[in-house]
Motif scaffolding. Structure first.
Motif, PDB file in Angstrom:
ATOM      1  N   THR A 191       1.186  -1.407   0.024  1.00 36.65           N
ATOM      2  CA  THR A 191       0.296   0.440  -0.193  1.00 36.65           C
ATOM      3  C   THR A 191       0.709   1.181  -0.183  1.00 36.65           C
ATOM      4  O   THR A 191       1.750   1.381   0.977  1.00 36.65           O
ATOM      5  CB  THR A 191      -1.590  -0.063   1.334  1.00 36.65           C
ATOM      6  N   TYR A 192       0.604   1.954  -0.923  1.00 35.91           N
ATOM      7  CA  TYR A 192       0.980   3.489  -1.229  1.00 35.91           C
ATOM      8  C   TYR A 192       0.568   4.448  -0.627  1.00 35.91           C
ATOM      9  O   TYR A 192      -0.737   4.542  -1.467  1.00 35.91           O
ATOM     10  CB  TYR A 192       2.156   3.117  -2.602  1.00 35.91           C
ATOM     11  N   GLN A 193       1.254   5.629   0.007  1.00 36.93           N
ATOM     12  CA  GLN A 193       0.257   7.158  -0.076  1.00 36.93           C
ATOM     13  C   GLN A 193       0.677   7.662  -1.409  1.00 36.93           C
ATOM     14  O   GLN A 193       1.287   7.227  -1.943  1.00 36.93           O
ATOM     15  CB  GLN A 193       1.506   8.068   1.036  1.00 36.93           C
ATOM     16  N   THR A 194      -0.351   8.097  -1.887  1.00 38.00           N
ATOM     17  CA  THR A 194      -0.181   9.097  -3.123  1.00 38.00           C
ATOM     18  C   THR A 194      -1.093  10.335  -2.691  1.00 38.00           C
ATOM     19  O   THR A 194      -1.766  10.926  -1.550  1.00 38.00           O
ATOM     20  CB  THR A 194      -1.429   8.613  -4.274  1.00 38.00           C
ATOM     21  N   VAL A 195      -0.399  10.554  -3.976  1.00 33.29           N
ATOM     22  CA  VAL A 195       0.117  12.912  -3.383  1.00 33.29           C
ATOM     23  C   VAL A 195      -0.947  13.073  -5.043  1.00 33.29           C
ATOM     24  O   VAL A 195      -0.159  13.062  -5.496  1.00 33.29           O
ATOM     25  CB  VAL A 195       0.654  13.464  -2.705  1.00 33.29           C
ATOM     26  N   THR A 196      -1.857  14.418  -5.386  1.00 36.77           N
ATOM     27  CA  THR A 196      -1.991  15.086  -6.228  1.00 36.77           C
ATOM     28  C   THR A 196      -1.641  16.525  -6.131  1.00 36.77           C
ATOM     29  O   THR A 196      -1.858  17.104  -5.259  1.00 36.77           O
ATOM     30  CB  THR A 196      -3.934  15.222  -6.667  1.00 36.77           C
ATOM     31  N   ILE A 197      -0.822  16.343  -7.109  1.00 36.14           N
ATOM     32  CA  ILE A 197      -0.387  17.962  -7.342  1.00 36.14           C
ATOM     33  C   ILE A 197      -0.674  18.923  -8.279  1.00 36.14           C
ATOM     34  O   ILE A 197      -0.251  17.824  -9.908  1.00 36.14           O
ATOM     35  CB  ILE A 197       1.159  18.288  -6.643  1.00 36.14           C
ATOM     36  N   GLY A 198      -1.017  19.390  -8.553  1.00 34.67           N
ATOM     37  CA  GLY A 198      -1.305  20.113 -10.035  1.00 34.67           C
ATOM     38  C   GLY A 198      -2.921  19.010 -10.535  1.00 34.67           C
ATOM     39  O   GLY A 198      -3.199  18.568  -9.561  1.00 34.67           O
ATOM     40  N   ALA A 199      -2.237  18.788 -12.069  1.00 36.38           N
ATOM     41  CA  ALA A 199      -3.230  18.227 -12.196  1.00 36.38           C
ATOM     42  C   ALA A 199      -2.858  16.207 -12.373  1.00 36.38           C
ATOM     43  O   ALA A 199      -3.526  15.966 -12.820  1.00 36.38           O
ATOM     44  CB  ALA A 199      -2.876  18.681 -13.675  1.00 36.38           C
ATOM     45  N   GLN A 200      -1.247  16.080 -11.328  1.00 38.62           N
ATOM     46  CA  GLN A 200      -1.197  14.532 -11.386  1.00 38.62           C
ATOM     47  C   GLN A 200      -1.167  14.382 -10.113  1.00 38.62           C
ATOM     48  O   GLN A 200      -1.486  14.940  -9.268  1.00 38.62           O
ATOM     49  CB  GLN A 200       0.277  14.530 -11.808  1.00 38.62           C
ATOM     50  N   ASP A 220       6.383  14.320 -17.450  1.00 37.58           N
ATOM     51  CA  ASP A 220       5.695  13.774 -16.160  1.00 37.58           C
ATOM     52  C   ASP A 220       6.627  14.816 -15.183  1.00 37.58           C
ATOM     53  O   ASP A 220       6.152  16.004 -14.612  1.00 37.58           O
ATOM     54  CB  ASP A 220       5.581  12.609 -15.516  1.00 37.58           C
ATOM     55  N   TRP A 221       7.633  14.452 -14.962  1.00 38.40           N
ATOM     56  CA  TRP A 221       8.532  15.456 -14.287  1.00 38.40           C
ATOM     57  C   TRP A 221       8.055  16.929 -15.044  1.00 38.40           C
ATOM     58  O   TRP A 221       8.509  17.715 -13.615  1.00 38.40           O
ATOM     59  CB  TRP A 221       9.835  15.081 -14.379  1.00 38.40           C
ATOM     60  N   LYS A 222       8.569  17.192 -15.599  1.00 40.30           N
ATOM     61  CA  LYS A 222       8.641  18.732 -16.154  1.00 40.30           C
ATOM     62  C   LYS A 222       7.185  18.873 -15.987  1.00 40.30           C
ATOM     63  O   LYS A 222       7.118  20.301 -15.382  1.00 40.30           O
ATOM     64  CB  LYS A 222       9.166  18.711 -17.695  1.00 40.30           C
ATOM     65  N   LEU A 223       5.561  18.316 -15.516  1.00 40.12           N
ATOM     66  CA  LEU A 223       4.929  19.069 -15.089  1.00 40.12           C
ATOM     67  C   LEU A 223       4.778  19.371 -13.850  1.00 40.12           C
ATOM     68  O   LEU A 223       3.724  20.181 -13.436  1.00 40.12           O
ATOM     69  CB  LEU A 223       3.273  18.133 -15.698  1.00 40.12           C
ATOM     70  N   LEU A 224       5.630  18.142 -13.447  1.00 38.18           N
ATOM     71  CA  LEU A 224       5.729  18.666 -11.522  1.00 38.18           C
ATOM     72  C   LEU A 224       6.241  19.392 -11.309  1.00 38.18           C
ATOM     73  O   LEU A 224       5.277  20.710 -10.728  1.00 38.18           O
ATOM     74  CB  LEU A 224       6.010  17.157 -10.908  1.00 38.18           C
ATOM     75  N   ASP A 235       8.695  24.585   4.346  1.00 30.48           N
ATOM     76  CA  ASP A 235       8.389  24.427   3.139  1.00 30.48           C
ATOM     77  C   ASP A 235       8.580  23.658   2.513  1.00 30.48           C
ATOM     78  O   ASP A 235       8.329  22.396   1.936  1.00 30.48           O
ATOM     79  CB  ASP A 235       9.305  25.967   2.020  1.00 30.48           C
ATOM     80  N   VAL A 236       9.835  22.850   3.622  1.00 33.35           N
ATOM     81  CA  VAL A 236      10.295  21.403   3.223  1.00 33.35           C
ATOM     82  C   VAL A 236       8.863  20.546   3.303  1.00 33.35           C
ATOM     83  O   VAL A 236       7.975  20.243   4.035  1.00 33.35           O
ATOM     84  CB  VAL A 236      10.717  20.829   4.539  1.00 33.35           C
ATOM     85  N   ASN A 237       8.334  20.232   2.911  1.00 37.23           N
ATOM     86  CA  ASN A 237       8.111  18.682   1.787  1.00 37.23           C
ATOM     87  C   ASN A 237       7.047  19.726   2.145  1.00 37.23           C
ATOM     88  O   ASN A 237       5.685  18.781   2.184  1.00 37.23           O
ATOM     89  CB  ASN A 237       7.643  17.596   3.180  1.00 37.23           C
ATOM     90  N   LYS A 238       6.391  20.260   1.454  1.00 36.85           N
ATOM     91  CA  LYS A 238       5.125  21.497   1.192  1.00 36.85           C
ATOM     92  C   LYS A 238       4.444  20.512   0.072  1.00 36.85           C
ATOM     93  O   LYS A 238       3.148  20.704   0.491  1.00 36.85           O
ATOM     94  CB  LYS A 238       5.490  22.782   0.249  1.00 36.85           C
ATOM     95  N   PHE A 239       4.874  20.005  -0.496  1.00 30.73           N
ATOM     96  CA  PHE A 239       3.525  19.063  -1.679  1.00 30.73           C
ATOM     97  C   PHE A 239       3.459  17.760  -1.278  1.00 30.73           C
ATOM     98  O   PHE A 239       2.833  17.272  -2.022  1.00 30.73           O
ATOM     99  CB  PHE A 239       4.369  19.718  -3.005  1.00 30.73           C
ATOM    100  N   HIS A 240       3.919  17.784   0.358  1.00 34.18           N
ATOM    101  CA  HIS A 240       3.841  15.709   0.761  1.00 34.18           C
ATOM    102  C   HIS A 240       4.358  14.552  -0.267  1.00 34.18           C
ATOM    103  O   HIS A 240       3.520  13.361  -0.519  1.00 34.18           O
ATOM    104  CB  HIS A 240       2.522  15.382   0.734  1.00 34.18           C
TER     105      HIS A 240
END
Length: 205
Positions: free
Chosen positions: A15-24, A85-89, A131-136
């Motif tokens: 089981t993995y944690q997931t995170v939505t950042i922007g559109a991804q 994908d990385w560029k979008l992030l 700001d550290v881990n701001k986007f989880h």
């Protein structure tokens, strides 16, 4: 920008944690799979330093051929993140359009720490800990495996992308953690040897 957390399970019961950042939507942990979606075994997938205690923190290290295998190393409905994908992030977290397509270390204002699980202050530099881990994203310095050798744990993390660059190299992303490294606030885009074994993050299809 708000982020939304969730979970996903692979076919091995990880089981993995997931995170939505922007559109991804991304895995918020490094991949730990030992099998492809069809149940066949991956060829690499080493735990850093062969120490089971490192598995949950650092995930496994894979060569690029496992990363791009058509049997898919990611959970169902997910795929290995590509260079694009990385560029979008990177654009979503604040890297400029002028920098995002460049190779080498990129990003201003310590942007990389917003993806790191931790970034301690050093004798040379203090970081805005808010700001550290701001986007989880929870990036951790898993290090790499080169041949039979594990190196750079606690100093670097290298993430494979699913994008080939040359016959021998593929695009990767690097984060630096060492107290002496001046690039701790940046993200490196580089072409690295496909035989190296790095961490992997998947994105939702």
């Amino acid at each position: 920008m708000e982020t939304q957390m969730g979970t996903v399970e692979d076919n091995e019961g990880n089981t993995y944690q997931t995170v939505t950042i922007g559109a991804q939507t991304w895995l918020a942990e490094n991949l730990r799979a030992t099998k492809f979606q069809d149940g066949s075994a991956v060829n690499t997938g080493f735990i850093p330093k062969d120490d089971d205690a490192n598995l949950l923190t650092f995930g496994r290290l894979y060569d690029w051929h496992d990363v791009i295998d058509e049997r898919n190393i990611c959970p169902k409905g997910w795929r290995v993140a590509t260079d694009n994908d990385w560029k979008l992030l990177e654009r979503a977290i604040g890297i400029s359009e002028l920098e995002v397509n460049k190779e080498g270390w990129r990003g201003k204002n310590d942007i990389a720490i917003t993806l790191k699980a931790a970034q301690p202050d050093t004798i040379f530099k203090k970081f805005n800990q808010a700001d550290v881990n701001k986007f989880h994203f929870f990036a951790t310095p898993a290090g790499v495996k080169l041949g039979n050798w594990y190196i750079t744990q606690d100093m670097y993390t290298e993430f494979w992308t699913g994008s080939s660059a040359t016959e021998k190299d593929a695009y990767a992303r690097t984060l630096a953690y060492s107290w002496w490294n001046s690039h701790k606030g940046q993200i490196r885009r580089a072409k690295l040897q496909k035989s190296n074994m790095f961490s992997v993050r998947c994105v939702k299809i």
